[in-house]
Design a protein around this motif. Structure first.
Motif, mmCIF file in Angstrom:
data_model
loop_
_atom_site.group_PDB
_atom_site.id
_atom_site.type_symbol
_atom_site.label_atom_id
_atom_site.label_comp_id
_atom_site.label_asym_id
_atom_site.label_seq_id
_atom_site.Cartn_x
_atom_site.Cartn_y
_atom_site.Cartn_z
ATOM 1 N N HIS A 15 0.842 -1.201 0.000
ATOM 2 C CA HIS A 15 0.000 0.000 0.000
ATOM 3 C C HIS A 15 0.878 1.254 0.000
ATOM 4 N N PRO A 16 0.572 2.216 -0.870
ATOM 5 C CA PRO A 16 1.411 3.425 -0.977
ATOM 6 C C PRO A 16 1.555 4.216 0.322
ATOM 7 N N ASP A 17 0.569 4.184 1.196
ATOM 8 C CA ASP A 17 0.693 4.899 2.477
ATOM 9 C C ASP A 17 1.822 4.302 3.314
ATOM 10 N N LEU A 18 1.898 2.973 3.345
ATOM 11 C CA LEU A 18 2.955 2.316 4.110
ATOM 12 C C LEU A 18 4.314 2.528 3.430
ATOM 13 N N VAL A 19 4.327 2.529 2.116
ATOM 14 C CA VAL A 19 5.575 2.788 1.386
ATOM 15 C C VAL A 19 6.113 4.174 1.739
ATOM 16 N N ARG A 20 5.232 5.165 1.814
ATOM 17 C CA ARG A 20 5.658 6.523 2.199
ATOM 18 C C ARG A 20 6.280 6.526 3.589
ATOM 19 N N VAL A 21 5.666 5.802 4.515
ATOM 20 C CA VAL A 21 6.187 5.727 5.882
ATOM 21 C C VAL A 21 7.577 5.089 5.881
ATOM 22 N N VAL A 22 7.758 4.025 5.124
ATOM 23 C CA VAL A 22 9.055 3.344 5.079
ATOM 24 C C VAL A 22 10.131 4.283 4.530
ATOM 25 N N HIS A 23 9.816 4.995 3.458
ATOM 26 C CA HIS A 23 10.794 5.941 2.901
ATOM 27 C C HIS A 23 11.141 7.029 3.912
ATOM 28 N N ARG A 24 10.137 7.583 4.579
ATOM 29 C CA ARG A 24 10.388 8.628 5.574
ATOM 30 C C ARG A 24 11.152 8.069 6.759
ATOM 31 N N GLY A 25 10.815 6.861 7.184
ATOM 32 C CA GLY A 25 11.535 6.215 8.280
ATOM 33 C C GLY A 25 13.000 6.003 7.938
ATOM 34 N N ALA A 26 13.264 5.629 6.695
ATOM 35 C CA ALA A 26 14.650 5.434 6.258
ATOM 36 C C ALA A 26 15.437 6.737 6.322
ATOM 37 N N GLU A 27 14.757 7.852 6.090
ATOM 38 C CA GLU A 27 15.422 9.162 6.135
ATOM 39 C C GLU A 27 15.809 9.560 7.553
ATOM 40 N N THR A 28 15.075 9.061 8.551
ATOM 41 C CA THR A 28 15.260 9.560 9.918
ATOM 42 C C THR A 28 15.847 8.542 10.894
ATOM 43 N N THR A 29 16.029 7.305 10.444
ATOM 44 C CA THR A 29 16.474 6.263 11.368
ATOM 45 C C THR A 29 17.928 6.436 11.804
ATOM 46 N N SER A 30 18.214 5.996 13.008
ATOM 47 C CA SER A 30 19.601 5.952 13.482
ATOM 48 C C SER A 30 20.204 4.570 13.246
ATOM 49 N N VAL A 31 19.391 3.624 12.766
ATOM 50 C CA VAL A 31 19.837 2.259 12.479
ATOM 51 C C VAL A 31 19.440 1.924 11.037
#
Length: 132
Positions: A15-31
């Motif tokens: 689902h594109p909503d979850l894909v957006r979250v994953v991309h944003r999470g990748a931008e902000t993760t410390s791991v």
């Protein structure tokens, strides 16, 4: 961090909503992490239940809903180029993913918050908001 090709390939059909979250999470993760699974077949889900890696055949990974999309992903933490399963790494990824979900205005559920079957690599869109 940037999502690698394997991660991007594993987001196809999610689902594109979850894909957006994953991309944003990748931008902000410390791991750093990779997306290990998005869309899953019923046969694969049956294997995971049989091995004890999952407890349900009613998985959000299996495509459904009007658009026939997956509503879940699994990730793996990567440290020094190696996949790691240390629980504290997944808690740090969860902080980034939850912040990303908030910034994208997309509700998510983290398997690490579940009471009975802790699943640190798992994220899904809630049934209540995405009945699919």
């Amino acid at each position: 961090m940037q999502l690698n090709k394997r991660s991007l390939d594993n987001l196809v059909g999610v689902h594109p909503d979850l894909v957006r979250v994953v991309h944003r999470g990748a931008e902000t993760t410390s791991v750093n992490f990779i997306v290990t699974e998005g869309v899953r077949t019923l046969a694969r889900q049956k294997q995971l239940v049989a091995s004890g890696a999952s407890q349900t055949l009613n998985s959000r990974h299996i495509p459904g809903g009007p658009a026939n999309l997956s509503h879940a992903i699994d990730v793996a933490a990567v440290v020094g180029g190696q996949v790691r399963w240390d629980w504290p790494l997944y808690e740090k990824i969860a902080v980034a993913m939850k912040l990303a979900a908030q910034l994208e205005a997309v509700p998510i559920e983290w398997g690490g918050d579940w009471r009975s079957f802790k699943d640190g690599p798992h994220y899904q869109l809630p049934w209540s908001s995405y009945p699919g």
